[in-house]
Write an enzyme that holds these catalytic residues in place. Sequence first.
Site, mmCIF file in Angstrom:
data_model
loop_
_atom_site.group_PDB
_atom_site.id
_atom_site.type_symbol
_atom_site.label_atom_id
_atom_site.label_comp_id
_atom_site.label_asym_id
_atom_site.label_seq_id
_atom_site.Cartn_x
_atom_site.Cartn_y
_atom_site.Cartn_z
ATOM 1 N N ALA A 244 0.853 -1.286 -0.061
ATOM 2 C CA ALA A 244 -0.088 0.177 0.237
ATOM 3 C C ALA A 244 0.932 1.118 -0.058
ATOM 4 O O ALA A 244 0.610 2.009 -0.676
ATOM 5 C CB ALA A 244 -0.960 0.148 1.298
ATOM 6 N N ALA B 214 9.591 0.763 8.695
ATOM 7 C CA ALA B 214 10.124 0.168 10.174
ATOM 8 C C ALA B 214 11.349 -1.050 9.667
ATOM 9 O O ALA B 214 12.112 -1.138 10.606
ATOM 10 C CB ALA B 214 9.075 -0.453 10.816
ATOM 11 N N CYS C 3 4.023 -11.970 -0.354
ATOM 12 C CA CYS C 3 2.949 -13.109 -0.909
ATOM 13 C C CYS C 3 3.909 -14.257 -1.600
ATOM 14 O O CYS C 3 3.594 -15.216 -1.520
ATOM 15 C CB CYS C 3 2.228 -12.491 -1.996
ATOM 16 S SG CYS C 3 1.097 -11.319 -1.681
HETATM 17 C C1 LIG Z 1 2.863 -15.288 3.648
HETATM 18 C C2 LIG Z 1 1.743 -14.527 2.873
HETATM 19 C C3 LIG Z 1 1.220 -14.886 1.606
HETATM 20 C C4 LIG Z 1 0.454 -13.904 0.991
HETATM 21 N N1 LIG Z 1 -0.081 -14.059 -0.200
HETATM 22 C C5 LIG Z 1 -1.109 -13.352 -0.966
HETATM 23 C C6 LIG Z 1 -1.513 -13.752 -2.138
HETATM 24 O O1 LIG Z 1 -1.114 -14.659 -2.704
HETATM 25 N N2 LIG Z 1 -2.306 -12.824 -2.527
HETATM 26 C C7 LIG Z 1 -2.733 -11.536 -2.108
HETATM 27 O O2 LIG Z 1 -3.471 -10.891 -2.556
HETATM 28 N N3 LIG Z 1 -2.431 -11.512 -0.824
HETATM 29 C C8 LIG Z 1 -1.356 -12.108 0.019
HETATM 30 N N4 LIG Z 1 -0.882 -11.620 1.312
HETATM 31 C C9 LIG Z 1 -1.386 -10.487 1.746
HETATM 32 C C10 LIG Z 1 -0.602 -9.384 1.469
HETATM 33 O O3 LIG Z 1 0.922 -9.751 1.495
HETATM 34 C C11 LIG Z 1 -0.723 -8.317 2.108
HETATM 35 O O4 LIG Z 1 -2.318 -8.171 1.990
HETATM 36 C C12 LIG Z 1 -0.225 -7.012 1.603
HETATM 37 O O5 LIG Z 1 1.196 -7.196 1.938
HETATM 38 C C13 LIG Z 1 -0.526 -5.996 2.650
HETATM 39 O O6 LIG Z 1 0.150 -4.601 2.404
HETATM 40 P P1 LIG Z 1 0.209 -3.506 3.261
HETATM 41 O O7 LIG Z 1 1.228 -2.465 2.553
HETATM 42 O O8 LIG Z 1 -1.075 -2.893 3.818
HETATM 43 O O9 LIG Z 1 0.749 -3.813 4.664
HETATM 44 P P2 LIG Z 1 2.023 -4.885 5.107
HETATM 45 O O10 LIG Z 1 2.720 -5.750 4.062
HETATM 46 O O11 LIG Z 1 1.760 -5.454 6.262
HETATM 47 O O12 LIG Z 1 3.285 -3.673 5.368
HETATM 48 C C14 LIG Z 1 3.118 -2.804 6.384
HETATM 49 C C15 LIG Z 1 4.397 -1.823 6.195
HETATM 50 O O13 LIG Z 1 4.255 -1.017 7.427
HETATM 51 C C16 LIG Z 1 5.485 -0.647 8.219
HETATM 52 N N5 LIG Z 1 5.211 -0.194 9.309
HETATM 53 C C17 LIG Z 1 4.207 -0.775 10.099
HETATM 54 N N6 LIG Z 1 4.298 0.246 11.232
HETATM 55 C C18 LIG Z 1 5.267 1.257 11.010
HETATM 56 C C19 LIG Z 1 5.656 2.392 11.731
HETATM 57 N N7 LIG Z 1 5.175 2.445 12.967
HETATM 58 N N8 LIG Z 1 6.501 2.859 11.165
HETATM 59 C C20 LIG Z 1 7.038 2.702 10.081
HETATM 60 N N9 LIG Z 1 6.829 1.855 9.155
HETATM 61 C C21 LIG Z 1 5.803 0.855 9.850
HETATM 62 C C22 LIG Z 1 6.049 -2.196 7.925
HETATM 63 O O14 LIG Z 1 7.355 -2.181 8.134
HETATM 64 C C23 LIG Z 1 5.707 -2.629 6.192
HETATM 65 O O15 LIG Z 1 6.687 -1.693 5.676
HETATM 66 C C24 LIG Z 1 -0.137 -12.732 1.636
HETATM 67 C C25 LIG Z 1 0.650 -12.401 2.854
HETATM 68 C C26 LIG Z 1 1.430 -13.345 3.429
HETATM 69 C C27 LIG Z 1 2.083 -12.785 4.947
#
Ligand SMILES: Cc1cc2nc3c(=O)[nH]c(=O)nc-3n(C[C@H](O)[C@H](O)[C@H](O)COP(=O)(O)OP(=O)(O)OC[C@H]3O[C@@H](n4cnc5c(N)ncnc54)[C@H](O)[C@@H]3O)c2cc1C
Length: 449
Positions: free
Chosen positions: A12, A34, A43
Amino acid sequence: MAHLVIVGGSDAGISAALRARELDPTVDVTVIVADAFPNYSICGLPFYLSGEVPDWHQLAHRTASEIEEQGITLRLNHTVLTLDAERHQVSVRDPDGALRTLGFDRVVVATGAAPQPSTLPGHDLPGVFVLHTMVDSFRVHDFCSTRHPEHAVVVGGGYIGLEMADALTTRGLHVTLLQRGPSVLHTVEPPLAHLLEGELRRHGVEVLTSTPLAAITPRGPRLRVWGAADVWRDTDLVLLATGVRPSTALAQAAGVALGPHGAIQVNRRMETSLPDVYAAGDCVETWHRMLDAPTYLPLGTTAHKQGRVAGANAVGHDATFAGSLGTQVVKVFDLAIARTGLLEHEARAAGFTAATTETTVWDHKAYYPGATPLTIRVTGDMQTGRLLGAQLVGHWQAEVAKRVDVYATALFHGMGVEEVNDLDLSYTPPVSSPWDPVQMAAQAWMTAP
Ligand SMILES: Cc1cc2nc3c(=O)[nH]c(=O)nc-3n(C[C@H](O)[C@H](O)[C@H](O)COP(=O)(O)OP(=O)(O)OC[C@H]3O[C@@H](n4cnc5c(N)ncnc54)[C@H](O)[C@@H]3O)c2cc1C
């Protein structure tokens, strides 16, 4: 808009940053992350741990320098501790532990999700792991490389648990999968979940359903995993894959409102309840296109789209998140299993007069070598004929994902089951039939008594 700060550098956060710079190359964008792994495909972690992707560096969607080439400032290993929406400031802890204050005009919170914390006895013993970040995957990888475990217990039959049961088996371990409910993968209905359980067993995975984890105890150098009814297994490695919860602490402390599912409440422009504060990804509630209501559906697909919308709006454009249908697909050994839209019980709860039919057909003309069965469940509304959902299981090379995406496209446009049948879909004998399986399943629904 002079300075956009983004908290979080995964799907995101980086999507928001790239879109903001794309639309307004004059804006300063700082992404605070972080950890040291911006824009990695988490994924892909199960495929790194299985050995199919040998080098974790390959999981980067983009390298840090490719991101910085877009004019984005990355602050890696920096943690945002507080967000003051009124003063337009965040406080940040740098890698040396020093605290700094950074001003912003607008901020996107993209803090994602974290594994459900466990309170069960033994959840913190050595050899017990979770899997959500690159660092989590290094821990599992190092343990496997140095301790050479022979057996693993995977707790949780959701898609991550299933992918890891496959990955650890592929790596040469014997795997027991512990599932709390009566069948694995509750995102599909039991008849399809049972096909999946058969596939797991066919590959040597022991599947224990209706067996919630009770405790983990040390057993010499090994671990003993206790399930309900005094079921136990001795093992070398335990992977807890029991779901995630949104990381909302930062936003909540700043006064941002949460929604009914406990994630950050946003509108379809990805605006939170506070001015100049946007949020996207696994930390937010997702608007469901069919239910016209917030849900919590943490997926990479959704996180990318929401980040893009947040980034556009943060630099003064007018973008709207089109909504989620819960479309997803997972590969487990030789099968792919997919769903989109509503399951029958979800559709009924939403007020539809839902009915479901199940069809099994060949994925392509049976006379062409390699045809495999495809099982499709179609849910539609008996009063209006509207398509409400679809679930598919088939060989992973049988275009399961393409086919669920046809249904997803139909759902996106509110189409009827009969209209799905009328679609002009492609055909050549090695990949389909004159009536594609998508349409044959639609016909079965239309002609059901
Ligand atoms: C093993 C696995 C397999 C997956 N497979 C799939 C799939 O096949 N298809 C699919 O659609 N989805 C899949 N997903 C889900 C998908 O990976 C997540 O929905 C997606 O990564 C969400 O992205 P995000 O940016 O919202 O959050 P996240 O990936 O959780 O990232 C959060 C970010 O915020 C940072 N952060 C958090 N708090 C702070 C702070 N206070 N200060 C600074 N930085 C901070 C972290 O370091 C990280 O960079 C999978 C997830 C996992 C774990």
